[in-house]
Design an enzyme around this catalytic site. Structure first.
Site, PDB file in Angstrom:
ATOM      1  N   ASP A  98     -14.286 -47.663  -7.722  1.00  0.00           N
ATOM      2  CA  ASP A  98     -14.425 -46.746  -6.608  1.00  0.00           C
ATOM      3  C   ASP A  98     -15.761 -47.038  -5.931  1.00  0.00           C
ATOM      4  O   ASP A  98     -16.767 -47.201  -6.613  1.00  0.00           O
ATOM      5  CB  ASP A  98     -14.436 -45.302  -7.144  1.00  0.00           C
ATOM      6  CG  ASP A  98     -13.473 -44.418  -6.400  1.00  0.00           C
ATOM      7  OD1 ASP A  98     -13.675 -44.254  -5.182  1.00  0.00           O
ATOM      8  OD2 ASP A  98     -12.538 -43.884  -7.031  1.00  0.00           O
ATOM      9  N   ASP A 199     -14.126 -44.598  -1.081  1.00  0.00           N
ATOM     10  CA  ASP A 199     -14.091 -43.147  -1.149  1.00  0.00           C
ATOM     11  C   ASP A 199     -14.599 -42.495   0.140  1.00  0.00           C
ATOM     12  O   ASP A 199     -15.684 -42.834   0.623  1.00  0.00           O
ATOM     13  CB  ASP A 199     -14.986 -42.704  -2.313  1.00  0.00           C
ATOM     14  CG  ASP A 199     -14.982 -41.197  -2.503  1.00  0.00           C
ATOM     15  OD1 ASP A 199     -13.989 -40.673  -3.007  1.00  0.00           O
ATOM     16  OD2 ASP A 199     -15.976 -40.549  -2.122  1.00  0.00           O
ATOM     17  N   GLU A 256      -9.743 -44.886   1.553  1.00  0.00           N
ATOM     18  CA  GLU A 256      -9.299 -43.489   1.549  1.00  0.00           C
ATOM     19  C   GLU A 256      -9.616 -42.955   2.935  1.00  0.00           C
ATOM     20  O   GLU A 256     -10.741 -42.585   3.233  1.00  0.00           O
ATOM     21  CB  GLU A 256     -10.031 -42.651   0.492  1.00  0.00           C
ATOM     22  CG  GLU A 256      -9.447 -41.236   0.417  1.00  0.00           C
ATOM     23  CD  GLU A 256     -10.396 -40.175  -0.136  1.00  0.00           C
ATOM     24  OE1 GLU A 256      -9.908 -39.130  -0.586  1.00  0.00           O
ATOM     25  OE2 GLU A 256     -11.623 -40.359  -0.083  1.00  0.00           O
ATOM     26  N   HIS A 328      -5.799 -38.310  -8.052  1.00  0.00           N
ATOM     27  CA  HIS A 328      -6.633 -37.335  -8.760  1.00  0.00           C
ATOM     28  C   HIS A 328      -7.060 -36.159  -7.903  1.00  0.00           C
ATOM     29  O   HIS A 328      -7.750 -35.269  -8.395  1.00  0.00           O
ATOM     30  CB  HIS A 328      -7.865 -38.047  -9.316  1.00  0.00           C
ATOM     31  CG  HIS A 328      -8.765 -38.534  -8.207  1.00  0.00           C
ATOM     32  ND1 HIS A 328      -8.374 -39.520  -7.322  1.00  0.00           N
ATOM     33  CD2 HIS A 328      -9.985 -38.135  -7.812  1.00  0.00           C
ATOM     34  CE1 HIS A 328      -9.340 -39.711  -6.442  1.00  0.00           C
ATOM     35  NE2 HIS A 328     -10.338 -38.889  -6.708  1.00  0.00           N
ATOM     36  N   ASP A 329      -6.699 -36.164  -6.624  1.00  0.00           N
ATOM     37  CA  ASP A 329      -7.066 -35.055  -5.732  1.00  0.00           C
ATOM     38  C   ASP A 329      -5.869 -34.203  -5.337  1.00  0.00           C
ATOM     39  O   ASP A 329      -6.012 -33.246  -4.586  1.00  0.00           O
ATOM     40  CB  ASP A 329      -7.672 -35.604  -4.427  1.00  0.00           C
ATOM     41  CG  ASP A 329      -9.007 -36.275  -4.642  1.00  0.00           C
ATOM     42  OD1 ASP A 329      -9.736 -35.868  -5.559  1.00  0.00           O
ATOM     43  OD2 ASP A 329      -9.326 -37.205  -3.869  1.00  0.00           O
TER      44      ASP A 329
HETATM   45  C1  GLC Z   1     -12.768 -38.362  -2.341  1.00  0.00           C
HETATM   46  C2  GLC Z   1     -12.433 -38.330  -3.807  1.00  0.00           C
HETATM   47  C3  GLC Z   1     -12.647 -36.936  -4.323  1.00  0.00           C
HETATM   48  C4  GLC Z   1     -14.095 -36.581  -4.139  1.00  0.00           C
HETATM   49  C5  GLC Z   1     -14.541 -36.786  -2.690  1.00  0.00           C
HETATM   50  C6  GLC Z   1     -16.036 -36.808  -2.589  1.00  0.00           C
HETATM   51  O1  GLC Z   1     -11.930 -37.573  -1.590  1.00  0.00           O
HETATM   52  O2  GLC Z   1     -11.142 -38.801  -4.012  1.00  0.00           O
HETATM   53  O3  GLC Z   1     -12.261 -36.805  -5.650  1.00  0.00           O
HETATM   54  O4  GLC Z   1     -14.316 -35.250  -4.492  1.00  0.00           O
HETATM   55  O5  GLC Z   1     -14.100 -38.003  -2.151  1.00  0.00           O
HETATM   56  O6  GLC Z   1     -16.548 -37.975  -3.174  1.00  0.00           O
END
Ligand code: GLC
Ligand code: CA
Length: 581
Positions: A98, A199, A256, A328-329
């Site tokens: 990540d 991320d 993302e 995971h979100d």
């Molecule tokens: C992304 C991650 C998430 C995290 C956020 C801040 O959305 O997937 O889990 O809380 O970024 O880093």
């Protein structure tokens, strides 16, 4: 589209804290991942994305990084990481980490120095601004609730954090900061990492002027989505990042990215785009509300189908998306996209086939291949996730009672997907010999890898068969590069599409209806108006049959088993079929 080594792969996401604990402290770790590489290889995985394992105080489960060059002792050592890369390589598995560079941790040395001297060199690594008449500089709301501005004690200044206050945003306007980031990214790529998942990357560009925008809730604050609409020119940073790091290494990068319009897709993942690919979140966003989780609507199978079709159409000829049903979100896909009455093995296999056969790089989130379900939380005290706690407060604020608030949060909580992996029906699901850091789903006695690997009609067996099909040279070309052509679209609760290759067409069809359904295949036409010849239909996979071994021996000679009669295909409730037509 230029062909890439990773197009034909299947990717898998590991959330390290919950995958496999090797030393009994209740927390999954890198040696645990290494232990399970054979499992992943056997499943057929070619790309592995590992959520953050860097040094972190874990205010946001590792997405708050205190040192990009160190592994957190909770997860192991750098030697473990090196060994993981080596062992993965032996199994032909490419590893992605990540890349969290919108923000770091407030415990990072840069931020510590910035706090000590906000006007000094490291103050420029962050966004530090003076307040306005005793108020924060702007009215922007953090993704995790409250203001994005945190006062710096002893000063009239504030620092910016779009996420948790322990996640100060890094100032990408500062060329020195950007250089530090590129150096770090190259350091990891030189080590043998195949690439990164990026991320929250869209947040690195802020509006040029920090000003208020119209409030969208009673708190007087406005959503960050609205703020980012005023931040143009992200390409400048992303292009530089690509040219300085990813491109020279030919790295695989998956963004993302939530806020990209259909028109912008090319810029991001087209030829010469910023990333190799990005996640398709269209179905994830369906039903979401700016007001909070309490106001969200759970998508129907029809919503799901149309989201997929829109994204497929939009990306055709442009780029290669990464397809998911969960991460995971998000809630577990099977608990979110399937109606309550469809949340059983047949339903799970149906959903699996529908997303997996789309064009793009399929990602499997750990446990998805077992049909793991949303957690079974009894009280908000059992939740760890910062955003869940904020959304719980939000529910109460708008007038829900505690039971309602718990119900909402239990559906959408990010902890749903973060419960420990269910390896077996033994104590603690075989995840740890200690006490797991987050409550296990008690259904591990029923849903676990050991049981499913031994059963030929399990969800696991089905995923494995889908992966085998994708990897079968006889069909790979069509599955990887064939166009997606939606068919029978007027049939409610039937999702059907062709994957149309040069000399081959596959029909992927599934029934989300609790009743059996008959559909007329002779209604399916190709672009060239050639009608399907029902007689030539060949069954490749049937979700309601034990397929694994049979399939491994090659899909052939099963025309007779095909449930098509005079062009009419009968689908049992929740059945998915993959046919060559
Ligand atoms: C992304 C991650 C998430 C995290 C956020 C801040 O959305 O997937 O889990 O809380 O970024 O880093
Ligand atoms: Ca451990």
């Amino acid at each position: 589209m230029e062909r890439k080594w990773w197009h034909g792969k299947v990717a898998y996401q590991i959330y390290p804290k919950s995958f496999k604990d090797s030393n009994g402290d209740g927390i999954g770790d890198i040696p645990g991942i290494i232990e399970k590489l054979d499992y992943l290889q056997e499943l057929g995985i070619g790309v592995l994305w590992i959520s953050p394992v860097y040094l972190s105080p874990c205010a946001d489960q590792g997405y708050d990084i205190a040192d990009y060059y160190q592994i957190d002792p909770m997860f192991g050592t750098m030697a473990d990481m090196d060994r993981l890369l080596e062992e993965a390589k032996k199994r032909d598995i490419a590893v992605l980490m990540d890349l969290v560079v919108n923000h770091c941790s407030d415990e990072h040395v840069w931020f510590q120095k910035a706090l000590a001297d906000p006007d000094g060199e490291y103050g420029q690594y962050f966004y530090i601004e003076e307040g306005k008449n005793g108020n924060p500089p702007t009215n922007w709301r953090s993704y995790f609730g409250g203001s994005v501005w945190e006062p710096i004690p002893g000063t009239d200044k504030y620092y910016l954090h779009l996420f948790h206050k322990k996640q100060p945003d890094l100032n990408w306007r500062n060329p020195k900061l950007r250089e530090e980031i590129y150096k770090m990214v190259n350091w990891w790529l030189d080590k043998g990492l195949a690439g990164f998942r990026l991320d929250a990357i869209i947040n690195i560009r802020k509006p040029l002027v920090f000003e208020d925008y119209p409030a969208d809730r009673e708190d007087g604050l406005c959503d960050m989505g609205q703020v980012l609409e005023h931040a143009s020119g992200i390409g400048e940073y992303l292009g530089e990042l690509r040219d300085q790091t990813f491109r020279p290494h030919d790295a695989l990068t998956i963004g993302e990215v939530f806020n990209v319009t259909d028109e912008e897709l090319k810029e991001f993942i087209g030829e010469n785009g910023y990333f190799s690919s990005m996640f398709d979140f269209r179905q994830t966003l369906e039903g979401k509300s700016l007001l909070g989780w309490y106001d969200c609507r759970i998508p129907t199978p029809e919503d799901y189908k149309w989201c997929c079709f829109k994204s497929q159409k939009n990306s055709e000829g442009v780029g290669y998306l990464a397809n998911i049903i969960e991460n995971h979100d998000e809630p577990r896909g099977v608990s979110h996209y399937l109606l309550k009455e469809a949340q059983h093995e047949d339903g799970k296999k149906l959903l699996a086939a529908m997303y997996f056969m789309l064009k793009g790089l399929p990602f499997i989130y750990q446990g998805q291949e077992l049909g793991m379900e949303n957690g079974a939380f009894q009280s908000v005290d059992e939740l760890e996730d910062v955003s869940s706690l904020d959304e719980y407060r939000r529910c109460l604020e708008v007038g829900c009672d505690e039971a309602q608030a718990l119900k909402v949060v239990c559906h959408y909580s990010r902890d749903n997907a973060r419960t420990p992996y269910q390896w077996s029906d033994e104590e603690q699901a075989g995840f740890t010999t200690g006490t797991p850091w987050l409550k296990l789903n008690p259904n591990y006695r029923r849903i676990n890898a050991k049981e499913q690997m031994a059963r030929r009609d399990s969800v696991y067996a089905w995923y494995r068969a889908l992966i085998r099909l994708r990897n079968n040279p006889e069909y790979a070309e069509t599955i990887v590069y064939g166009e997606t052509v939606p068919v029978l679209t007027a049939e409610k609760d039937i999702m059907a599409y062709l994957r149309s290759g040069e000399n081959q067409r596959l029909l992927v069809i599934g029934n989300f209806d609790g009743e059996s359904r008959k559909v007329n295949l002779s209604g399916i036409r190709n672009e060239d108006e050639r009608t399907t010849v029902p007689g030539a239909v060949k069954l490749l996979l049937n979700s309601q049959k034990a397929v694994t071994e049979e399939y491994d021996q090659k899909a052939q000679g099963r025309e007779k088993e095909c449930p098509v009669d005079q062009g009419i295909l009968t689908l049992a409730p929740y059945q998915a079929l993959i046919l060559e037509v």
